[in-house]
Scaffold this motif. Structure first.
Motif, short mmCIF file in Angstrom:
data_model
loop_
_atom_site.label_atom_id
_atom_site.label_comp_id
_atom_site.label_asym_id
_atom_site.label_seq_id
_atom_site.Cartn_x
_atom_site.Cartn_y
_atom_site.Cartn_z
N ILE A 95 -5.21 7.20 -4.25
CA ILE A 95 -5.58 5.88 -3.77
C ILE A 95 -6.18 5.98 -2.37
CG2 ILE A 95 -4.71 3.59 -3.13
CD1 ILE A 95 -2.61 3.89 -5.29
N THR A 96 -7.39 5.47 -2.22
CA THR A 96 -8.08 5.51 -0.93
C THR A 96 -7.84 4.21 -0.16
OG1 THR A 96 -10.11 4.50 -1.75
CG2 THR A 96 -9.90 6.91 -1.99
N PRO A 97 -8.08 4.22 1.14
CA PRO A 97 -8.00 2.97 1.89
C PRO A 97 -8.94 1.90 1.33
CG PRO A 97 -8.00 4.82 3.40
CD PRO A 97 -8.30 5.37 2.01
N SER A 98 -10.09 2.30 0.83
CA SER A 98 -11.02 1.36 0.22
C SER A 98 -10.42 0.73 -1.03
CB SER A 98 -12.34 2.07 -0.12
OG SER A 98 -13.21 1.20 -0.79
N ASP A 99 -9.74 1.54 -1.83
CA ASP A 99 -9.06 1.01 -3.03
C ASP A 99 -8.07 -0.08 -2.65
OD1 ASP A 99 -10.36 2.87 -4.73
OD2 ASP A 99 -8.70 4.31 -4.55
N ALA A 107 -8.13 -4.08 -3.56
CA ALA A 107 -7.00 -4.68 -4.27
C ALA A 107 -6.45 -5.88 -3.50
CB ALA A 107 -5.91 -3.64 -4.49
N PHE A 108 -6.31 -5.73 -2.19
CA PHE A 108 -5.78 -6.84 -1.38
C PHE A 108 -6.73 -8.01 -1.37
CE2 PHE A 108 -3.50 -3.31 1.12
CZ PHE A 108 -2.42 -3.35 0.26
N ALA A 109 -8.03 -7.75 -1.42
CA ALA A 109 -9.01 -8.84 -1.46
C ALA A 109 -8.87 -9.65 -2.73
CB ALA A 109 -10.42 -8.26 -1.34
N GLY A 119 0.82 -1.21 0.00
CA GLY A 119 0.00 0.00 0.00
C GLY A 119 0.85 1.25 0.00
N THR A 120 1.92 1.24 0.78
CA THR A 120 2.84 2.38 0.82
C THR A 120 3.46 2.62 -0.54
OG1 THR A 120 3.31 2.01 3.17
CG2 THR A 120 4.94 3.26 1.92
#
Length: 73
Positions: free
Chosen positions: A60-64, A68-70, A44-45
């Motif tokens: 890029i939002t936390p939701s994005d 993506a991780f999902a 993410g970083t």
């Protein structure tokens, strides 16, 4: 490493790779030669820093990142 990552995807033939690496170091707080550990937090970083470099703003939002991780599971 940040150096290998950025050199591969922003090669000197197309970019100011040195400036890009320095930017990534400043945004992530990591040394260019530090091995990257692919955790969700680290990825993410990296994604956020690249987005700022490429777009000039953080898009890029936390939701994005969560979405993506999902997809990686």
């Amino acid at each position: 490493t940040l150096q290998k990552l950025i050199t591969a995807y922003a090669p000197p033939s197309e970019n100011d790779t040195e400036a890009y690496i320095k930017f990534m170091e400043s945004k992530t707080g990591w040394n260019r030669l530090q091995p990257l550990i692919p955790t969700n937090e680290n990825l993410g970083t990296i994604a956020k820093a690249i987005a700022i470099q490429e777009n000039g703003i953080d898009v890029i939002t936390p939701s994005d990142l969560s979405q993506a991780f999902a997809l990686m599971v």
